[in-house]
Design a protein around this motif. Structure first.
Motif, mmCIF file in Angstrom:
data_model
loop_
_atom_site.group_PDB
_atom_site.id
_atom_site.type_symbol
_atom_site.label_atom_id
_atom_site.label_comp_id
_atom_site.label_asym_id
_atom_site.label_seq_id
_atom_site.Cartn_x
_atom_site.Cartn_y
_atom_site.Cartn_z
ATOM 1 N N TYR A 161 0.836 -1.214 0.000
ATOM 2 C CA TYR A 161 0.000 0.000 0.000
ATOM 3 C C TYR A 161 0.864 1.254 0.000
ATOM 4 N N ALA B 90 -14.000 -0.063 2.441
ATOM 5 C CA ALA B 90 -13.664 0.027 1.020
ATOM 6 C C ALA B 90 -13.141 -1.334 0.559
ATOM 7 N N GLU C 41 -11.517 -3.283 -1.929
ATOM 8 C CA GLU C 41 -10.661 -2.968 -3.076
ATOM 9 C C GLU C 41 -9.980 -4.226 -3.597
ATOM 10 N N SER D 78 -8.542 -4.076 -7.116
ATOM 11 C CA SER D 78 -7.761 -2.862 -7.415
ATOM 12 C C SER D 78 -6.702 -3.050 -8.513
ATOM 13 N N SER E 163 -7.269 4.494 -4.377
ATOM 14 C CA SER E 163 -7.622 3.829 -3.121
ATOM 15 C C SER E 163 -8.320 4.834 -2.200
ATOM 16 N N GLN F 288 -7.938 7.913 6.364
ATOM 17 C CA GLN F 288 -7.433 6.612 6.805
ATOM 18 C C GLN F 288 -8.000 6.239 8.179
ATOM 19 N N THR G 167 -11.526 4.661 7.635
ATOM 20 C CA THR G 167 -11.709 3.678 6.556
ATOM 21 C C THR G 167 -11.118 2.324 6.949
ATOM 22 N N VAL H 294 -9.923 -0.769 4.800
ATOM 23 C CA VAL H 294 -9.709 -1.268 3.437
ATOM 24 C C VAL H 294 -9.699 -2.792 3.485
#
Ligand code: PMP
Ligand code: GLU
Length: 392
Positions: free
Chosen positions: A82, A203, A205, A208, A219, A228, A231, A233
């Motif tokens: 990431y 989220a 992803e 992605s 993202s 952040q 969220t 992820v």
């Protein structure tokens, strides 16, 4: 007295994608040739260097319990990915490795939702979202979107769905089942609504890396400073590296959430498979040309499917920009002799044409069907010949 099924289990619908694929496999077991476009599962073998890492892990004795939340090497590799890909800084301790992204979603919901909390889910949505949210005791608030807007939820639609009970937005980008993807400015407007209403965001992803035509994937937590912190992820190796059976996914979240998710997992499942975790390290840290070559194959298939759909009068489909699904409109073919709804449509197509697809109703969007193009060009060609014949 027979054993009674709990209310919570009674209320649960089984996964329609897995059910459709099971039905296709049943027909195949009867000796029929079935063209299965039901399951979102890449047809490629897991790349050899990843399989070798798993064999090496067994030989090295990595066959015992690991830390429940995952091995440090994998957490580090996920965080590093990431950082490299999206310039997002996560400490390895913010990563929890789960038994697939589905389990990572379950963890995210169970760690953060209370009974009665509302979760906004744009439809069409991936089959398991509504059921997993329901299992956690929260309430899914479904926001229908339109084909004419590439099935994307606008900030206004999002805002209109918010009530005092709303806690979370659940967003899949690129989207299963629609094959479309939100761009930066669309996501920014959604992020602003989330912040203004003090909501947090899950989220998903997982697709992605499966983005077409050189488009940029954005993202979610990168959109605004501080995002952040609100969220979670969700990601994993299932789709990108063709590792569906290995069962490795993850969450990236604020530290206090990650700690709770790790504790939850320590009681529910313990660690994900130790061998698969070592394989996932090899996937993330090894050569990435396998991802590029799979994407090239998916691009060819996407183009082929788009062409076939466009050539059949009465069908329509938004441009496919991410993931590996075509979600196409079959409304012109419903209500006649063939079928009243898409569930019947898919069953008839399976029984008569031996092609398996998933009805839109399973994704909260009647009138459409989903075809996965994670299948070879030969399978796609034969499937669309049969779909064409069925519609004629
Ligand atoms: N999220 C989405 C949007 C998916 O399509 C899938 C596919 N199964 C998952 C999560 C779950 O992935 P996994 O196989 O890693 O559990
Ligand atoms: N995500 C894939 C799909 O939507 C796999 C099936 C599932 O996990 O339900 O088809």
């Amino acid at each position: 007295m027979s054993i009674e099924i709990s209310k919570i289990a009674q209320g649960l619908a089984p996964s329609a994608t897995l059910a459709m694929s099971a039905r296709a496999k049943e027909l195949a077991a009867q000796g029929k040739t079935v063209y299965d476009l039901s399951l979102g599962e890449p047809d490629f073998n897991t790349p050899q260097h990843i399989c070798n890492a798993a064999i090496d892990a067994i030989k090295a004795g990595h066959t015992k319990y690991t830390v429940a939340s995952g091995i440090p090497e994998l957490k580090k590799a996920v965080a590093a990915t990431y950082k490299t890909d999206y310039a997002l800084h996560y400490e390895p301790a913010q990563v929890v490795v789960a038994n697939g992204a589905k389990h990572a979603l379950h963890n995210a919901f169970f760690a953060t939702l209370n009974p009665g909390d509302e979760v906004i889910i744009p439809a069409p949505y991936w089959v398991s979202y509504a059921e997993l949210v329901k299992l956690s005791g929260a309430v899914g608030i479904i926001v229908p979107t339109e084909e004419s807007h590439d099935f994307k939820m606008s900030a206004e639609q999002f805002e209109n769905a918010i009530t005092p009970k709303t806690r979370m937005l659940l967003l899949c980008n690129p989207s299963n089942p629609t094959g479309t993807m939100y761009g930066r400015s669309e996501l920014e407007t959604l992020a602003d609504v989330a912040v203004a209403n003090d909501l947090f965001v899950v989220a998903d992803e997982i697709y992605s890396k499966l983005v077409y035509d050189g488009n940029d994937f954005v993202s979610f937590p990168t959109l605004r400073p501080g995002l952040q912190d609100r969220t979670i992820v969700v990601g994993g190796v299932s789709k990108t590296y063709s590792m569906t059976g290995w069962r490795i996914g993850w969450t990236l979240s604020p530290l206090h959430v990650a700690q709770k998710i790790g504790e939850l997992q320590s009681q529910e499942t313990s660690n994900p498979c130790s061998i698969s975790q070592h394989a996932a390290v090899a996937a993330l840290t090894g050569p990435q040309d396998c991802v590029a070559s799979m994407l090239a194959a998916f691009t060819q298939r996407r183009d082929y499917v788009a062409k076939r759909i466009a050539a059949i009068e009465g069908l329509s489909c938004p441009a496919m920009t991410g993931a590996f699904y075509a979600f196409f409109n079959v409304k012109a073919f419903l209500g006649g002799e063939r079928a009243d709804n898409t569930e019947q449509f898919c069953l008839e197509l399976l029984n008569q044409g031996h092609v398996a697809m998933v009805p839109g109703s399973a994704f909260g969007c009647e009138g459409y069907v989903r075809a996965s193009f994670a299948a070879s060009l030969e399978v796609l060609r034969e499937s669309f010949d049969r779909i064409e014949a069925f519609l004629r």
